[in-house]
Design a protein around this motif. Structure first.
Motif, PDB file in Angstrom:
ATOM      1  N   TRP A  67      78.907  43.363  78.439  1.00  0.00           N
ATOM      2  CA  TRP A  67      79.624  44.533  77.926  1.00  0.00           C
ATOM      3  C   TRP A  67      81.129  44.338  78.036  1.00  0.00           C
TER       4      TRP A  67
ATOM      5  N   THR B 285      80.831  48.028  69.449  1.00  0.00           N
ATOM      6  CA  THR B 285      81.439  48.295  70.751  1.00  0.00           C
ATOM      7  C   THR B 285      80.858  49.554  71.380  1.00  0.00           C
TER       8      THR B 285
ATOM      9  N   THR C 212      82.280  41.835  75.333  1.00  0.00           N
ATOM     10  CA  THR C 212      82.294  42.396  73.976  1.00  0.00           C
ATOM     11  C   THR C 212      83.358  43.476  73.825  1.00  0.00           C
ATOM     12  N   HIS C 213      83.789  44.045  74.943  1.00  0.00           N
ATOM     13  CA  HIS C 213      84.810  45.097  74.864  1.00  0.00           C
ATOM     14  C   HIS C 213      86.150  44.541  74.401  1.00  0.00           C
TER      15      HIS C 213
ATOM     16  N   SER D  89      78.489  49.785  74.695  1.00  0.00           N
ATOM     17  CA  SER D  89      78.921  50.615  75.811  1.00  0.00           C
ATOM     18  C   SER D  89      77.825  51.585  76.240  1.00  0.00           C
TER      19      SER D  89
ATOM     20  N   LEU E  71      86.545  43.063  71.843  1.00  0.00           N
ATOM     21  CA  LEU E  71      86.557  43.202  70.383  1.00  0.00           C
ATOM     22  C   LEU E  71      87.444  44.350  69.923  1.00  0.00           C
ATOM     23  N   VAL E  72      87.768  45.286  70.836  1.00  0.00           N
ATOM     24  CA  VAL E  72      88.595  46.418  70.420  1.00  0.00           C
ATOM     25  C   VAL E  72      89.987  45.966  70.003  1.00  0.00           C
TER      26      VAL E  72
END
Length: 245
Positions: A183, A168, A186-187, A172, A189-190
């Protein structure tokens, strides 16, 4: 930037001192390899053919604890709380709620600094526990999921969460401006990263049985569940709703 790192170091030192001087005896589960260093008050739960022993018992802190272990515990708690703040603020910026409280520039800068702080404290957590001489983790135990025989599942989940964080952060840094859609995707994933970290802390954390840490985990877990519901159920409906003139 230096203020962030100074704050992290200060929190780690304070936390380490608190654990060191506030703990006399505790129940621990740990591994002794080579058949030596077994305190008489422990109970040998299992022993492999290689001589490795898994122990459980009430052990004097000075017999089982070490400075790296205290630092790792402190870093773990700080990392978890910082991770919660990162996700809380990030979700607040996505939904716009954070901008009611903070200037957008300040909110974004704080989010970045917290994310960097999270990476630093997690690195301290992983590196310091490697030097603990009682658990005796190997490099593969700490970097390869589900390899270690010490609470295999819960340790493995923590390692996976650690790698999600690395991905992540890298996305970023390098893709936020070049590929904003990727981006942003995939964010997400937090959210599983935090869930994995919560389970990891609950079931492997040596302090998870204390009232204070139970409150920390359950309160942050409940807020996280509310955030998930709002972010993925309520907010999309509000965003698609026609705006009144």
């Amino acid at each position: 930037m230096y203020k962030v790192f100074a704050t992290i170091i200060f929190l780690l030192l304070i936390g380490s001192a608190g654990f060191m001087f506030g703990t006399k005896n505790r129940e621990v589960e740990y591994v002794v390899r080579g058949g030596s260093g077994v305190p008489s008050s422990t109970v040998v739960v299992s022993q492999s053919n290689s001589g490795e022993k898994r122990l459980w018992g009430l052990v004097p802190a000075d017999k089982v604890a070490s400075i790296p272990w205290y630092v790792s515990r402190s870093a773990a708690v700080v990392s978890y709380l910082v991770m919660f703040l990162v996700i809380l603020l990030g979700t607040g910026m996505t939904t716009g709620f954070a901008y009611r409280l903070l200037d957008p520039v300040i909110a974004w800068s704080t989010h970045q600094y917290l994310a960097i702080s999270l990476g630093v404290t997690l690195a301290v957590h992983v590196i310091s526990i490697y030097f603990d001489e009682f658990i005796n983790f190997s490099v593969s135990d700490l970097l390869v999921p589900f390899v270690s025989d010490y609470k295999t599942v819960y340790l493995g989940l923590g390692i996976i969460g650690f790698y999600i964080l690395i991905l992540t952060v890298l996305f970023s840094i390098f893709l936020r401006l070049k590929s904003p859609k990727f981006w942003r995707a995939t964010h997400f994933l937090v959210y599983p990263m935090f869930a994995l970290s919560l389970v990891h802390g609950l079931f492997i954390g040596s302090d998870s049985g204390t009232l204070a840490m139970k409150l920390v985990y359950w309160v942050t877990g409940a807020i996280f569940a509310i955030l998930l519901a709002y972010r993925f159920a309520v907010y999309p409906l509000k965003a698609r709703a026609p705006k009144t003139p």
